[in-house]
Design a protein around this motif. Structure first.
Motif, PDB file in Angstrom:
ATOM      1  N   TRP A  53       0.909  -1.428   0.076  1.00 22.42           N
ATOM      2  CA  TRP A  53      -0.065   0.001   0.012  1.00 22.42           C
ATOM      3  C   TRP A  53       1.026   1.187  -0.090  1.00 22.42           C
ATOM      4  CZ3 TRP A  53      -3.356  -2.433  -1.887  1.00 22.42           C
ATOM      5  CH2 TRP A  53      -4.156  -3.622  -1.447  1.00 22.42           C
ATOM      6  N   THR A  54       1.943   1.154   0.575  1.00 25.82           N
ATOM      7  CA  THR A  54       2.966   2.225   0.367  1.00 25.82           C
ATOM      8  C   THR A  54       3.410   2.722  -0.903  1.00 25.82           C
ATOM      9  OG1 THR A  54       3.751   1.784   2.722  1.00 25.82           O
ATOM     10  CG2 THR A  54       5.187   3.152   1.296  1.00 25.82           C
ATOM     11  N   CYS A  55       3.769   1.533  -1.847  1.00 20.45           N
ATOM     12  CA  CYS A  55       3.858   1.710  -3.025  1.00 20.45           C
ATOM     13  C   CYS A  55       3.023   1.970  -3.947  1.00 20.45           C
ATOM     14  CB  CYS A  55       4.703   0.514  -3.672  1.00 20.45           C
ATOM     15  SG  CYS A  55       6.147  -0.410  -3.007  1.00 20.45           S
ATOM     16  N   LEU A  56       1.852   1.746  -3.555  1.00 19.72           N
ATOM     17  CA  LEU A  56       0.576   2.441  -4.516  1.00 19.72           C
ATOM     18  C   LEU A  56       0.237   3.655  -4.127  1.00 19.72           C
ATOM     19  CD1 LEU A  56      -1.806   1.338  -6.358  1.00 19.72           C
ATOM     20  CD2 LEU A  56      -3.137   0.723  -4.197  1.00 19.72           C
ATOM     21  N   ALA A  57       0.357   4.059  -2.830  1.00 16.33           N
ATOM     22  CA  ALA A  57       0.185   5.383  -2.652  1.00 16.33           C
ATOM     23  C   ALA A  57       1.350   6.316  -3.080  1.00 16.33           C
ATOM     24  CB  ALA A  57       0.349   5.683  -0.741  1.00 16.33           C
ATOM     25  N   GLY A  58       2.373   5.845  -3.028  1.00 18.84           N
ATOM     26  CA  GLY A  58       3.698   6.601  -3.927  1.00 18.84           C
ATOM     27  C   GLY A  58       3.312   6.761  -5.339  1.00 18.84           C
ATOM     28  N   GLY A  59       2.731   5.936  -5.750  1.00 14.65           N
ATOM     29  CA  GLY A  59       2.383   5.913  -7.356  1.00 14.65           C
ATOM     30  C   GLY A  59       1.372   7.065  -7.500  1.00 14.65           C
ATOM     31  N   GLY A  60       0.244   6.868  -6.819  1.00 17.93           N
ATOM     32  CA  GLY A  60      -0.942   7.817  -6.614  1.00 17.93           C
ATOM     33  C   GLY A  60      -0.336   9.460  -6.342  1.00 17.93           C
ATOM     34  N   LEU A  61       0.311   9.482  -5.445  1.00 18.10           N
ATOM     35  CA  LEU A  61       1.031  10.800  -5.298  1.00 18.10           C
ATOM     36  C   LEU A  61       1.860  11.425  -6.383  1.00 18.10           C
ATOM     37  CD1 LEU A  61       1.488  10.590  -1.388  1.00 18.10           C
ATOM     38  CD2 LEU A  61      -0.248  11.844  -2.311  1.00 18.10           C
ATOM     39  N   GLY A  62       2.658  10.486  -6.758  1.00 15.12           N
ATOM     40  CA  GLY A  62       3.114  10.592  -8.078  1.00 15.12           C
ATOM     41  C   GLY A  62       2.462  11.143  -9.160  1.00 15.12           C
ATOM     42  N   LEU A  63       1.341  10.722  -9.411  1.00 16.47           N
ATOM     43  CA  LEU A  63       0.530  11.203 -10.398  1.00 16.47           C
ATOM     44  C   LEU A  63       0.094  12.509 -10.196  1.00 16.47           C
ATOM     45  CD1 LEU A  63      -1.856   8.027 -11.075  1.00 16.47           C
ATOM     46  CD2 LEU A  63       0.064   8.805 -12.348  1.00 16.47           C
ATOM     47  N   TYR A  64      -0.073  12.581  -8.915  1.00 15.51           N
ATOM     48  CA  TYR A  64      -0.411  14.237  -8.704  1.00 15.51           C
ATOM     49  C   TYR A  64       0.712  15.344  -8.688  1.00 15.51           C
ATOM     50  CZ  TYR A  64      -1.169  18.489  -5.990  1.00 15.51           C
ATOM     51  OH  TYR A  64      -1.294  19.779  -5.777  1.00 15.51           O
ATOM     52  N   GLY A  65       1.840  14.732  -8.324  1.00 13.86           N
ATOM     53  CA  GLY A  65       3.497  15.241  -8.476  1.00 13.86           C
ATOM     54  C   GLY A  65       3.545  15.725 -10.156  1.00 13.86           C
ATOM     55  N   ILE A  66       3.113  14.786 -10.996  1.00 14.79           N
ATOM     56  CA  ILE A  66       3.500  14.983 -12.478  1.00 14.79           C
ATOM     57  C   ILE A  66       2.366  16.056 -12.892  1.00 14.79           C
ATOM     58  CG2 ILE A  66       2.780  14.049 -14.854  1.00 14.79           C
ATOM     59  CD1 ILE A  66       3.802  11.212 -13.505  1.00 14.79           C
TER      60      ILE A  66
END
Length: 87
Positions: A53-66
């Protein structure tokens, strides 16, 4: 408190390929999630499902970051083209 007050100007921030860096990090988070997904049973047995879930949250927050850094980059380019004397 004066002892800890800086006496020099702060340096200019470093600019680099911000969009590419955030995109690469986001891809890495999603790849880590997908690599760990087949081992969900093992993670659940050992109480480590938070890794997935940490990896999934990191990917989701990364989409916002992009989204954020692309808009920032576009705003910087618009400001530079509107005021050529600023260079």
């Amino acid at each position: 408190m004066a002892k800890w007050t800086p006496t020099h100007e702060a340096p200019e921030p470093l600019e680099g390929p911000v969009v590419a860096t955030i995109t690469g990090g986001t891809i890495l988070w999603f790849v880590l999630f997908l690599v760990q997904l087949p081992f969900y049973g093992w993670f659940a047995d050992h109480g480590h499902t938070w890794w997935l879930w940490t990896c999934l949250a990191g990917g989701g927050l990364g989409l916002y970051g992009i989204y954020f850094v692309r808009r920032r980059d576009a705003a910087i380019k618009r400001a530079a083209s509107a005021d050529p004397a600023a260079e």
